[in-house]
Write an enzyme that holds these catalytic residues in place. Sequence first.
Site, short mmCIF file in Angstrom:
data_model
loop_
_atom_site.label_atom_id
_atom_site.label_comp_id
_atom_site.label_asym_id
_atom_site.label_seq_id
_atom_site.Cartn_x
_atom_site.Cartn_y
_atom_site.Cartn_z
CB CYS A 187 -15.38 -29.15 15.45
SG CYS A 187 -14.65 -28.01 14.27
CB CYS A 197 -13.67 -20.98 3.44
SG CYS A 197 -13.11 -19.58 4.43
CB CYS A 244 -10.54 -27.36 8.39
SG CYS A 244 -10.33 -26.87 10.09
N1 SAH Z 1 -12.43 -19.37 9.53
C1 SAH Z 1 -12.17 -19.60 10.93
C2 SAH Z 1 -12.29 -21.06 11.30
C3 SAH Z 1 -11.24 -21.88 10.63
S1 SAH Z 1 -10.76 -23.46 11.22
C4 SAH Z 1 -10.80 -19.08 11.29
O1 SAH Z 1 -10.07 -18.70 10.40
O2 SAH Z 1 -10.49 -19.02 12.47
C5 SAH Z 1 -10.08 -23.30 12.80
C6 SAH Z 1 -8.56 -23.08 12.89
O3 SAH Z 1 -7.81 -24.08 12.21
C7 SAH Z 1 -8.13 -21.76 12.34
O4 SAH Z 1 -7.25 -21.17 13.24
C8 SAH Z 1 -7.43 -22.14 11.07
O5 SAH Z 1 -6.51 -21.17 10.65
C9 SAH Z 1 -6.77 -23.44 11.46
N2 SAH Z 1 -6.38 -24.34 10.37
C10 SAH Z 1 -6.95 -24.53 9.17
N3 SAH Z 1 -6.31 -25.46 8.45
C11 SAH Z 1 -5.30 -25.87 9.22
C12 SAH Z 1 -4.25 -26.83 9.04
N4 SAH Z 1 -4.13 -27.52 7.91
N5 SAH Z 1 -3.38 -27.00 10.06
C13 SAH Z 1 -3.49 -26.30 11.21
N6 SAH Z 1 -4.45 -25.39 11.43
C14 SAH Z 1 -5.32 -25.17 10.46
#
Ligand code: SAH
Length: 345
Positions: free
Chosen positions: A106, A113, A334
């Site tokens: 990943c 961001c 993340c």
């Molecule tokens: N910017 C992209 C990639 C983000 S990370 C996007 O928005 O899709 C991948 C996934 O993890 C995304 O669906 C994001 O919303 C989710 N995500 C981020 N932080 C999270 C958390 N603390 N718990 C659960 N999902 C999370």
Amino acid sequence: MELFDLKSATLEELQTFFAQIGQKPFRAKQVYEWMHKKQAVSIDEMTNLSKELREQLKQECTYTVLKKVQVQVSKLDGTRKYLFGLADGNVIESVLMRYKHGNSVCISSQVGCRMGCRFCASTIDGLVRNLTSGEMLEQIYRIGEDIDERISNVVVMGSGEPLDNYDNLVKFITMLTDANGLNISQRNLTVSTCGLVPQIRELATHQFQMTLALSLHASSQEKRRELMPVANKYDLKDVLEACDDYFEKTGRRITFEYSLVGGVNDTDEDVEQLVRLLHGKNCHINLIPVNPIKERDFVQSSRPVVEEFQKKLQTHGITATVRREMGRDIDGACGQLRRRYMEEA
Ligand code: SAH
């Protein structure tokens, strides 16, 4: 004079550059393979080039290599979380997940961001900068080198919004899946987006055979707006239409990601609305129990609620899986590892 970024150049761009510096096109192919097939860590390793050419490249080009700053290894499932240092001193994180079907990496697409999703740690301090295509590829190359095993799957689901770094992302996809490089199958690549409509439509025209994952997280425009500021810019209806367009153009079924937040988006009403929203679509839902971060007071939905949510979707013919939590014992969500590192530094 601006230096040429060797590792971010497609083979075509590299050939053009080599022509400009008075070199034969086959040299470009050799250098490309050193970088992307053999994943050389320096220009000096490229021993089938003359010493003069290597010196010239060192003068006129930059050569991106990520520095391994920290690795956390999960004792539970072997997940490895990497903190990599970039040439300008920024740090990013990447994750290796080991599955029965192979190794999956990943990667991050930006430093920080600017999308502002409420539950996400990556966005708290905003965007620092885009990653180059070379920096995106390097995360995979250095992890492959570190474990000395083949990487078969790549997901662009780390920090950053990939479609907010569109041109570099498209080059990254082209190079990652190029037979002259790592040659990862497009089918083994997933790009996740919070839903930037024009970019989803543009991406569809490339007809890459990869999976597009859409971060949905809510079943109505109103609720989505509360969790994801990007919904103020793009209405849910338009996002879903862009996803339909992506499916029509590529034949690839969309994955919808839905992070379950206790009491916020996991009620009976939420799931019923979700069923209506996705009815008849060729899609897949990935339910993610939200990973709580200390800066926000969101909590995970309880196990029974998650299971009930999944069951209801399936009863209505919508394929739903619950994402297995990997590396629970290390900074999982993340952007958490990077944040902790920066706080300590
Ligand atoms: N910017 C992209 C990639 C983000 S990370 C996007 O928005 O899709 C991948 C996934 O993890 C995304 O669906 C994001 O919303 C989710 N995500 C981020 N932080 C999270 C958390 N603390 N718990 C659960 N999902 C999370």
